[in-house]
Motif scaffolding. Structure first.
Motif, PDB file in Angstrom:
ATOM      1  N   ARG A  79      61.199  -7.712  32.789  1.00 15.52           N
ATOM      2  CA  ARG A  79      59.874  -7.185  33.129  1.00 15.52           C
ATOM      3  C   ARG A  79      59.591  -5.940  32.305  1.00 15.52           C
ATOM      4  O   ARG A  79      60.513  -5.260  31.875  1.00 15.52           O
ATOM      5  CB  ARG A  79      59.828  -6.781  34.604  1.00 15.52           C
ATOM      6  N   LEU A  80      58.328  -5.649  32.138  1.00 16.96           N
ATOM      7  CA  LEU A  80      57.963  -4.353  31.566  1.00 16.96           C
ATOM      8  C   LEU A  80      58.247  -3.284  32.608  1.00 16.96           C
ATOM      9  O   LEU A  80      57.997  -3.485  33.794  1.00 16.96           O
ATOM     10  CB  LEU A  80      56.475  -4.306  31.217  1.00 16.96           C
ATOM     11  N   SER A  81      58.738  -2.169  32.159  1.00 16.30           N
ATOM     12  CA  SER A  81      58.859  -1.018  33.043  1.00 16.30           C
ATOM     13  C   SER A  81      57.462  -0.410  33.196  1.00 16.30           C
ATOM     14  O   SER A  81      56.516  -0.826  32.512  1.00 16.30           O
ATOM     15  CB  SER A  81      59.798   0.016  32.423  1.00 16.30           C
ATOM     16  N   LYS A  82      57.342   0.532  34.064  1.00 14.71           N
ATOM     17  CA  LYS A  82      56.050   1.216  34.218  1.00 14.71           C
ATOM     18  C   LYS A  82      55.638   1.847  32.889  1.00 14.71           C
ATOM     19  O   LYS A  82      54.493   1.743  32.475  1.00 14.71           O
ATOM     20  CB  LYS A  82      56.142   2.277  35.318  1.00 14.71           C
ATOM     21  N   ARG A  83      56.597   2.461  32.221  1.00 11.52           N
ATOM     22  CA  ARG A  83      56.329   3.080  30.912  1.00 11.52           C
ATOM     23  C   ARG A  83      55.865   2.028  29.904  1.00 11.52           C
ATOM     24  O   ARG A  83      54.900   2.231  29.164  1.00 11.52           O
ATOM     25  CB  ARG A  83      57.596   3.773  30.426  1.00 11.52           C
ATOM     26  N   GLY A  84      56.555   0.872  29.860  1.00 13.31           N
ATOM     27  CA  GLY A  84      56.197  -0.181  28.917  1.00 13.31           C
ATOM     28  C   GLY A  84      54.824  -0.765  29.188  1.00 13.31           C
ATOM     29  O   GLY A  84      54.039  -1.001  28.270  1.00 13.31           O
ATOM     30  N   ARG A  85      54.526  -0.985  30.462  1.00 16.05           N
ATOM     31  CA  ARG A  85      53.203  -1.525  30.816  1.00 16.05           C
ATOM     32  C   ARG A  85      52.108  -0.536  30.442  1.00 16.05           C
ATOM     33  O   ARG A  85      51.089  -0.914  29.873  1.00 16.05           O
ATOM     34  CB  ARG A  85      53.117  -1.872  32.295  1.00 16.05           C
ATOM     35  N   ASN A  86      52.315   0.738  30.741  1.00 17.93           N
ATOM     36  CA  ASN A  86      51.321   1.754  30.385  1.00 17.93           C
ATOM     37  C   ASN A  86      51.094   1.799  28.877  1.00 17.93           C
ATOM     38  O   ASN A  86      49.951   1.895  28.421  1.00 17.93           O
ATOM     39  CB  ASN A  86      51.739   3.129  30.899  1.00 17.93           C
ATOM     40  N   ALA A  87      52.173   1.712  28.118  1.00 16.24           N
ATOM     41  CA  ALA A  87      52.047   1.750  26.654  1.00 16.24           C
ATOM     42  C   ALA A  87      51.276   0.537  26.139  1.00 16.24           C
ATOM     43  O   ALA A  87      50.398   0.665  25.272  1.00 16.24           O
ATOM     44  CB  ALA A  87      53.431   1.817  26.012  1.00 16.24           C
ATOM     45  N   MET A  88      51.579  -0.654  26.669  1.00 21.35           N
ATOM     46  CA  MET A  88      50.872  -1.859  26.230  1.00 21.35           C
ATOM     47  C   MET A  88      49.398  -1.798  26.624  1.00 21.35           C
ATOM     48  O   MET A  88      48.519  -2.147  25.827  1.00 21.35           O
ATOM     49  CB  MET A  88      51.528  -3.109  26.813  1.00 21.35           C
ATOM     50  N   GLU A  89      49.111  -1.346  27.841  1.00 16.96           N
ATOM     51  CA  GLU A  89      47.717  -1.235  28.277  1.00 16.96           C
ATOM     52  C   GLU A  89      46.952  -0.249  27.409  1.00 16.96           C
ATOM     53  O   GLU A  89      45.815  -0.521  27.004  1.00 16.96           O
ATOM     54  CB  GLU A  89      47.644  -0.825  29.740  1.00 16.96           C
ATOM     55  N   GLN A  90      47.554   0.886  27.101  1.00 18.97           N
ATOM     56  CA  GLN A  90      46.881   1.868  26.246  1.00 18.97           C
ATOM     57  C   GLN A  90      46.628   1.301  24.860  1.00 18.97           C
ATOM     58  O   GLN A  90      45.559   1.495  24.289  1.00 18.97           O
ATOM     59  CB  GLN A  90      47.715   3.144  26.144  1.00 18.97           C
ATOM     60  N   LEU A  91      47.608   0.592  24.331  1.00 18.13           N
ATOM     61  CA  LEU A  91      47.449  -0.002  23.005  1.00 18.13           C
ATOM     62  C   LEU A  91      46.288  -0.986  22.984  1.00 18.13           C
ATOM     63  O   LEU A  91      45.418  -0.932  22.114  1.00 18.13           O
ATOM     64  CB  LEU A  91      48.748  -0.711  22.603  1.00 18.13           C
TER      65      LEU A  91
END
Length: 101
Positions: A79-91
């Protein structure tokens, strides 16, 4: 975007556009968006690199805090971590061709 990556691979062959970390992140992000569980085996089978290469990249992404692993019934899930999900959403929020969010 994954379809485009596969088309690009078909048109130019493998190796020219090798970016396993990005391919892994895209697959995990798509699973996350669709609220699907993604097993490590299914993830490894979904990208066009040897499993050993994909595992090294997954380990690196995990060490960076972008992905995390969970075991459900003995099956390792990714799974994406919270950090990973935030980074992908921002991108993707910054992209005019964003397929999400």
């Amino acid at each position: 975007m994954i379809t485009f990556n596969r088309s690009r691979h078909a048109a130019f062959g493998g190796g020219l556009f090798a970016d396993p970390a990005w391919d892994l992140l895209l697959q995990i992000f798509l699973a996350d968006l669709s609220h699907s569980e993604l097993s490590e085996d299914r993830l490894l089978g979904s990208i066009d690199v040897p499993n050993s290469v994909a595992v090294r990249w997954l380990t690196s992404l995990s060490e960076r805090g972008d992905v995390e692993f969970d075991r459900v019934g003995g099956q390792p899930l990714v799974r994406l971590s919270k950090r990973g999900r935030n980074a992908m959403e921002q991108l993707f929020d910054q992209s005019p061709e964003s397929p999400c969010c």
